[in-house]
Design an enzyme around this catalytic site. Structure first.
Site, PDB file in Angstrom:
ATOM      1  N   HIS A   1       0.823  -1.197   0.000  1.00 57.19           N
ATOM      2  CA  HIS A   1       0.000   0.000   0.000  1.00 57.19           C
ATOM      3  C   HIS A   1       0.867   1.260   0.000  1.00 57.19           C
ATOM      4  CE1 HIS A   1      -3.841  -2.116   1.630  1.00 57.19           C
ATOM      5  NE2 HIS A   1      -3.361  -2.679   0.546  1.00 57.19           N
TER       6      HIS A   1
ATOM      7  N   GLU B   1       0.819   3.945   1.804  1.00 57.81           N
ATOM      8  CA  GLU B   1       1.295   4.352   3.131  1.00 57.81           C
ATOM      9  C   GLU B   1       2.503   3.514   3.533  1.00 57.81           C
ATOM     10  OE1 GLU B   1      -1.773   3.312   2.095  1.00 57.81           O
ATOM     11  OE2 GLU B   1      -3.138   3.470   3.784  1.00 57.81           O
TER      12      GLU B   1
ATOM     13  N   CYS C   1      -6.428   1.268   5.365  1.00 57.57           N
ATOM     14  CA  CYS C   1      -7.079   0.026   5.776  1.00 57.57           C
ATOM     15  C   CYS C   1      -6.627  -0.284   7.205  1.00 57.57           C
ATOM     16  CB  CYS C   1      -6.713  -1.113   4.822  1.00 57.57           C
ATOM     17  SG  CYS C   1      -4.976  -1.615   4.902  1.00 57.57           S
TER      18      CYS C   1
ATOM     19  N   CYS D   1      -2.814  -1.095   7.525  1.00 57.80           N
ATOM     20  CA  CYS D   1      -1.980   0.109   7.426  1.00 57.80           C
ATOM     21  C   CYS D   1      -2.136   0.973   8.675  1.00 57.80           C
ATOM     22  CB  CYS D   1      -2.325   0.910   6.181  1.00 57.80           C
ATOM     23  SG  CYS D   1      -1.706   0.157   4.660  1.00 57.80           S
TER      24      CYS D   1
END
Length: 163
Positions: free
Chosen positions: A75, A77, A103, A106
């Site tokens: 992801h 992040e 999410c 994360c």
């Protein structure tokens, strides 16, 4: 000339970074800042040196994992945090600008790394058809400020161009 706010500049950068993604399903960008300085950037996609999903599987994207998610994706992040840490840059106390709210996985990383604030453009729950943003709820519960971006991206790029 109107000076754009830092929030607008960083979110516009996150939006542009999302355009770099090789993901078939969703393009997400992230910018980590500290004291009005950019300390790292990221976008979602496979680990460096593996397959670019849009090139290897242009129609359907990468194979799904056991939970139905992308088998290769890191992801945005995560990429921003990993790059900063890999280069010995502390992310503790940083702000994270991201085009899609985190999410839950994360969110756990964001909390564990000591990031103090998350500013997101779009809701992960709305994108996934979920009742609530689990990642946002988690962050708020444990003291990480998490807010939906409400700035004006239209003013940032046009300022220099005179638009």
């Amino acid at each position: 000339m109107t000076r754009p706010k830092f929030d607008d500049i960083y979110m516009e950068l996150a939006v542009n970074l999302a355009r770099r993604s090789h993901c078939i399903k969703r393009h997400v960008g992230a910018v980590l800042t500290k004291d009005t300085r950019i300390i790292s950037i990221g976008y979602n996609g496979p680990p460096s040196g593996t397959h670019n999903c849009d090139e290897e599987w242009p129609g359907e994207g990468c194979p799904r994992d056991s939970k139905g998610g992308c088998s290769l994706a890191i992801h945005a992040e995560q990429n921003a945090i990993l790059y900063a840490v890999k280069n010995k840059t502390s992310v503790e106390g940083a702000d994270l600008y991201v085009t899609l709210s985190p999410c839950l996985a994360c969110a756990r990383i964001i909390y564990s790394m000591g990031i103090k604030k998350v500013i997101y453009l779009h809701s992960y729950a709305e994108y996934k058809g979920l009742a609530n943003d689990e990642g946002v709820d988690f962050l708020n519960k444990f003291g990480v400020e998490c807010v939906k971006y409400d700035g004006d991206l239209s003013q940032v790029a046009h300022t220099i161009l005179g638009g």
